[in-house]
Design an enzyme around this catalytic site. Structure first.
Site, PDB file in Angstrom:
ATOM      1  N   TYR A   1      -5.382  -9.282   2.106  1.00 14.46           N
ATOM      2  CA  TYR A   1      -5.553  -7.875   2.473  1.00 14.46           C
ATOM      3  C   TYR A   1      -5.460  -7.744   3.989  1.00 14.46           C
ATOM      4  O   TYR A   1      -6.373  -8.137   4.718  1.00 14.46           O
ATOM      5  CB  TYR A   1      -6.901  -7.351   1.980  1.00 14.46           C
ATOM      6  CG  TYR A   1      -7.009  -7.223   0.482  1.00 14.46           C
ATOM      7  CD1 TYR A   1      -6.340  -6.207  -0.193  1.00 14.46           C
ATOM      8  CD2 TYR A   1      -7.793  -8.105  -0.258  1.00 14.46           C
ATOM      9  CE1 TYR A   1      -6.441  -6.073  -1.571  1.00 14.46           C
ATOM     10  CE2 TYR A   1      -7.905  -7.981  -1.635  1.00 14.46           C
ATOM     11  CZ  TYR A   1      -7.225  -6.961  -2.289  1.00 14.46           C
ATOM     12  OH  TYR A   1      -7.326  -6.836  -3.661  1.00 14.46           O
TER      13      TYR A   1
ATOM     14  N   TYR B   1       3.926  -9.162   7.730  1.00 12.19           N
ATOM     15  CA  TYR B   1       3.518  -7.794   8.009  1.00 12.19           C
ATOM     16  C   TYR B   1       3.617  -7.497   9.502  1.00 12.19           C
ATOM     17  O   TYR B   1       3.439  -8.387  10.342  1.00 12.19           O
ATOM     18  CB  TYR B   1       2.049  -7.567   7.601  1.00 12.19           C
ATOM     19  CG  TYR B   1       1.744  -7.840   6.157  1.00 12.19           C
ATOM     20  CD1 TYR B   1       1.754  -6.816   5.217  1.00 12.19           C
ATOM     21  CD2 TYR B   1       1.395  -9.123   5.730  1.00 12.19           C
ATOM     22  CE1 TYR B   1       1.442  -7.061   3.887  1.00 12.19           C
ATOM     23  CE2 TYR B   1       1.083  -9.377   4.403  1.00 12.19           C
ATOM     24  CZ  TYR B   1       1.111  -8.345   3.486  1.00 12.19           C
ATOM     25  OH  TYR B   1       0.801  -8.595   2.176  1.00 12.19           O
TER      26      TYR B   1
ATOM     27  N   ASP C   1       0.836  -1.193   0.000  1.00 13.67           N
ATOM     28  CA  ASP C   1       0.000   0.000   0.000  1.00 13.67           C
ATOM     29  C   ASP C   1       0.875   1.250   0.000  1.00 13.67           C
ATOM     30  O   ASP C   1       2.004   1.242   0.505  1.00 13.67           O
ATOM     31  CB  ASP C   1      -0.918   0.017   1.226  1.00 13.67           C
ATOM     32  CG  ASP C   1      -1.979  -1.066   1.169  1.00 13.67           C
ATOM     33  OD1 ASP C   1      -2.274  -1.556   0.064  1.00 13.67           O
ATOM     34  OD2 ASP C   1      -2.513  -1.426   2.240  1.00 13.67           O
TER      35      ASP C   1
END
Length: 427
Positions: free
Chosen positions: A378, A306, A240
């Protein structure tokens, strides 16, 4: 049919040079040029028939119209066309005049041969010019993806030299937020910077939504060093815009079109890019690559790790958070196209696996959540639930609203094997 009978019929049609005569039996005896085959046939025919040996000047040949004398000339013209270009491999192609193709078809017919007998004029011209070009430039022929590719148009007396792209592989880290991976044209003005006669209000007239990108910090440097005409950035997915890319970095390939330089010092190139990016982006592990590496970074399945800073709408205790994270770990998540990307992605439900999940509270309203998941997962929606579009989600399991306030990608690695394969790199 006996080869001498073929030769007798062929030479009976008129003056046929040694190369055109030998091409009729190009599948006989290896290690000879077609001209050597033709000369041997002419000699043997004279001996068999006890006739005078009468050589034919290539310039008088009715089949090739003297073109078989031009191998050296075209090799030299090819070398001149790329004299200021670095390359290691080449290939040569030829467009013969239609009349020559008609002539050699007629010669085969008169000699009593099938249409596909021997070797076409075009193939011999490619090979003979190519051999001479290779000797002149001390380079190697390649039938896959040569560095330079020539097309000789005999009818137009032209040679087209195409310098194929070269490729640089590496990994990048994005150390500042709000930097897209590639240039992001404004949706309102479609990159023009104008709305009618006035500057676009949405992008301030720039045509882009962001001033910088990973591509702009890297590709122009590579293009300049390799003296190319254009550079294209290919990434293994993208984070992103507001996320950092840390850790081992994200694989990428920069493709440089029509490079005049190929043999570059990748360590120095890496230093040049990092100096130009000035701390916003940094690259490492640069290597010269093949075209296959582009497909590799774009198509190879990748897992991601992440680290997310998460804010909750209400107090959360450590036990409840641990239980929710434990339930996420190892599960398959169903994600309907997120609200934030539904304007540019197909509206479908995707299934993605969560491999590992951990979380640690900073305080009752804030936590650090780490996720190891399948490519395409996501993460923001895995945390928030995205109004029910993602199931399960951390927010849903806790029964408390949750939002990612900062996201870092810390690893991008191949699912079953590394991105880096030695056969995809060049020396």
């Amino acid at each position: 049919m006996d080869v001498l009978e073929v030769a007798a019929r062929a030479t009976g049609t008129g003056p046929v040079c040694d190369a055109c005569l030998g091409r009729l039996v190009a599948d006989r005896s290896f290690g000879l040029s077609n001209a050597e085959r033709g000369s041997a046939l002419r000699t043997s025919l004279a001996l068999r028939d006890d006739e005078d040996y009468e050589p034919v000047e290539t310039a008088d040949c009715w089949v090739c119209e003297g073109r078989c004398t031009e191998f050296d000339e075209w090799a030299e013209r090819a070398a001149e066309a790329v004299e200021d270009v670095e390359f290691a491999t080449y290939n040569v192609g030829t467009r013969p005049p239609p009349l020559i193709e008609e002539n050699e078809a007629l010669l085969r017919e008169e000699a009593g041969l099938d249409d596909d007998a021997g070797e076409p004029f075009k193939s011999e011209f490619n090979r003979e010019v190519g051999k001479r070009f290779g000797r002149l430039t001390e380079t190697e022929v390649s039938f896959d993806r040569p560095d330079v590719q020539f097309t000789i148009d005999l009818a137009e007396d032209e040679i087209d030299a195409k310098v194929n792209s070269t490729f640089v592989y590496g990994r990048y880290r994005k150390l500042e937020r709000d930097i897209p991976q590639t240039e992001w044209p404004c949706r309102e003005c479609k990159g023009s910077g104008r709305q009618g006669a006035d500057p676009c209000d949405h992008c301030g007239g720039s045509g882009y939504l962001y001033d910088d990108s990973v591509e702009e910090y890297t590709a122009p440097v590579v293009e300049d060093v390799m003296d190319g005409t254009e550079a294209t950035f290919h990434g293994a997915g993208r984070e992103d815009v507001d996320a950092l890319m840390l850790g081992t970095g994200r694989p990428f390939v920069i493709e440089v079109e029509e490079p005049r330089r190929r043999r570059v010092d990748t360590d120095r190139l890496q230093a040049d890019i990092n100096a130009f990016a000035d701390g916003a982006v940094e690259v490492e592990g640069l290597r010269l690559a093949t075209y296959d590496m582009v497909e590799r970074v774009k198509e190879h399945d990748a897992a991601k790790r992440y680290r997310a800073e998460v804010a909750f709408d209400a107090d959360v205790d450590a036990d409840a958070l641990a239980a929710a994270v434990e339930e996420l770990e190892g599960t398959t998540v169903e994600q309907y196209t997120p609200n934030r990307v539904d304007h540019r992605r197909a509206s479908i439900t995707r299934e993605r696996d969560v491999y590992e999940a951990t979380a640690e509270l900073d305080d009752a309203r804030h936590a650090i959540v780490e996720i190891h998941g399948e490519g395409g997962l996501y993460i923001k929606e895995l945390i928030s639930g995205d109004e029910g579009r993602t199931e399960p989600s951390l927010a849903g399991l806790l029964g408390v609203g949750a939002e990612v306030t900062a996201l870092d990608v810390v690893a991008v690695e191949g699912e079953d094997e590394p991105f880096e394969r030695e056969e995809f790199f060049r020396e």
